[in-house]
Design an enzyme around this catalytic site. Structure first.
Site, mmCIF file in Angstrom:
data_model
loop_
_atom_site.group_PDB
_atom_site.id
_atom_site.type_symbol
_atom_site.label_atom_id
_atom_site.label_comp_id
_atom_site.label_asym_id
_atom_site.label_seq_id
_atom_site.Cartn_x
_atom_site.Cartn_y
_atom_site.Cartn_z
ATOM 1 N N ASP A 31 0.874 -1.179 0.000
ATOM 2 C CA ASP A 31 0.000 0.000 0.000
ATOM 3 C C ASP A 31 0.905 1.221 0.000
ATOM 4 O O ASP A 31 2.132 1.086 0.064
ATOM 5 C CB ASP A 31 -0.937 -0.002 1.246
ATOM 6 C CG ASP A 31 -2.241 0.739 0.965
ATOM 7 O OD1 ASP A 31 -2.185 1.938 0.625
ATOM 8 O OD2 ASP A 31 -3.319 0.134 1.084
ATOM 9 N N GLY A 70 -6.482 1.078 -5.024
ATOM 10 C CA GLY A 70 -7.105 2.048 -5.916
ATOM 11 C C GLY A 70 -8.078 2.909 -5.149
ATOM 12 O O GLY A 70 -8.294 2.732 -3.947
ATOM 13 N N TYR A 133 -15.321 6.184 -12.018
ATOM 14 C CA TYR A 133 -14.861 5.053 -11.197
ATOM 15 C C TYR A 133 -15.285 3.712 -11.821
ATOM 16 O O TYR A 133 -14.472 2.798 -11.998
ATOM 17 C CB TYR A 133 -15.437 5.210 -9.787
ATOM 18 C CG TYR A 133 -15.348 3.982 -8.920
ATOM 19 C CD1 TYR A 133 -14.128 3.541 -8.422
ATOM 20 C CD2 TYR A 133 -16.492 3.248 -8.596
ATOM 21 C CE1 TYR A 133 -14.054 2.400 -7.631
ATOM 22 C CE2 TYR A 133 -16.419 2.125 -7.803
ATOM 23 C CZ TYR A 133 -15.197 1.697 -7.327
ATOM 24 O OH TYR A 133 -15.123 0.572 -6.547
ATOM 25 N N LYS A 137 -13.171 0.372 -13.563
ATOM 26 C CA LYS A 137 -13.334 -1.055 -13.265
ATOM 27 C C LYS A 137 -13.644 -1.827 -14.540
ATOM 28 O O LYS A 137 -13.177 -2.961 -14.731
ATOM 29 C CB LYS A 137 -14.432 -1.254 -12.224
ATOM 30 C CG LYS A 137 -14.120 -0.608 -10.871
ATOM 31 C CD LYS A 137 -12.829 -1.140 -10.268
ATOM 32 C CE LYS A 137 -12.570 -0.599 -8.879
ATOM 33 N NZ LYS A 137 -11.319 -1.121 -8.280
ATOM 34 N N SER A 162 -21.432 -4.348 -1.764
ATOM 35 C CA SER A 162 -21.206 -3.471 -0.607
ATOM 36 C C SER A 162 -20.570 -4.294 0.498
ATOM 37 O O SER A 162 -21.240 -5.094 1.159
ATOM 38 C CB SER A 162 -22.536 -2.890 -0.108
ATOM 39 O OG SER A 162 -23.235 -2.283 -1.176
#
Ligand code: NAD
Length: 267
Positions: A31, A70, A133, A137, A162
């Site tokens: 990260d 991301g 966004y 993807k 979610s």
């Protein structure tokens, strides 16, 4: 199997770090923000995904990648381009150069967010990104297809709904992905033989899902949770979900509604 997880400091990465501990020969965590020091079987590296030389260093000796790094929502074109599009390209290309030909990619339901809620969509439907966004993807999924066809990769693209400890609103009765089921789906993507290019939905076994996840089940995914267990509580809230007519009609919710000046009736 030596596994690299990008975006490891984030919400999904921290949960997977804990739940995948000890399952693989190595879990290397990357990260740009600080993480807890490496435990047994772990390594921690810093890598900015838009810099391929840093991604190459993180990829050294790796067999498979869980690519979570991301920006996880709508943002400016410059930010999406750098972290999600260039970053994802760099992960696939560094993986090819290091012969790490298996990737589990965190795609999103926002790659197909313009489908209406009265439709059930499967893993074969055309992409309908609902934001910059979601477009990033969709790009990642197409990149996966290219690397599968051209370079013998095995890639699972998870259109995650979610990810939450518990579903938080009425929309999540369809889209919820529990911590345990996310761990099961990622483990499936790291193990499934001859997977090729696989699009799956990153959701629990939700009664109200808009997404037909039969392809994930064929690959061995066996989700144990169902948002329906929370339905009474969530449907008692007023309003049960944020957003206007566009959000409530479309699967992507408030994402397709952002900056929307289209014709809802034509969708
Ligand atoms: N959480 C969800 O419900 C959900 C739904 C659909 C898709 N996803 C996808 O899953 C992935 C993880 O989501 P999350 O909720 O854990 O998000 P998060 O923001 O908590 O974690 C993402 C991590 O990526 C890192 N990152 C961002 N840009 C980077 C860059 N340029 N270089 C290196 N690292 C960078 C961040 O520092 C962060 O730790 C994301 O790709 C997101 O789009 C999440």
């Amino acid at each position: 199997m030596r596994v690299l997880m990008t975006g490891a400091a984030g919400h999904i990465g921290s949960v997977l770090r804990e739940r995948l501990a000890g399952r693989y020969d190595l879990l290397r965590l990357s990260d740009v923000v600080r993480m807890a020091p490496a435990g047994p079987g772990e390594e921690v590296v810093s890598a900015e995904l838009s810099d391929i030389s840093q991604v190459m260093t993180a990829m050294d000796g790796i067999d498979a990648v869980i690519h979570l790094g991301g920006i996880p929502g709508e943002d400016t074109w410059e930010n999406i381009l750098r972290s999600n599009i260039e970053g994802t390209y760099n992960v696939f290309e560094a993986a090819r150069l290091n012969d790490a030909r298996r990737i589990v990619f965190a795609s999103s339901n926002h790659a197909v967010g313009f489908y209406r809620r009265d439709q059930v969509v499967d893993h074969l439907v055309a992409q309908r990104p609902d934001t910059r966004y979601g477009l990033s993807k969709a790009f990642g999924e197409d990149l996966a297809s290219l690397y599968v066809d051209k370079h013998r990769f095995q890639v699972m693209c998870m259109r995650i709904g979610s990810f939450q400890a518990e579903p938080k609103d009425a929309r999540q009765l369809a889209t919820w992905m529990s911590y345990g089921d996310m761990t099961r789906l990622v483990a499936t993507g790291l193990a499934a033989p001859d997977m090729g290019f696989a699009v799956v939905y990153g959701i629990s076994r939700n009664t109200r899902a808009w997404w037909d996840n039969a392809h994930a089940y064929r690959l061995g995914y066996d989700p144990q949770d169902n948002a329906e267990d929370h339905a009474d509580r969530l449907l008692a809230v007023e309003p049960p979900e944020a957003g206007g007519d566009v959000a409530l009609a479309l699967q992507g919710g408030i994402f397709p509604e952002m900056e929307f000046d289209g014709d809802l009736d034509a969708l």
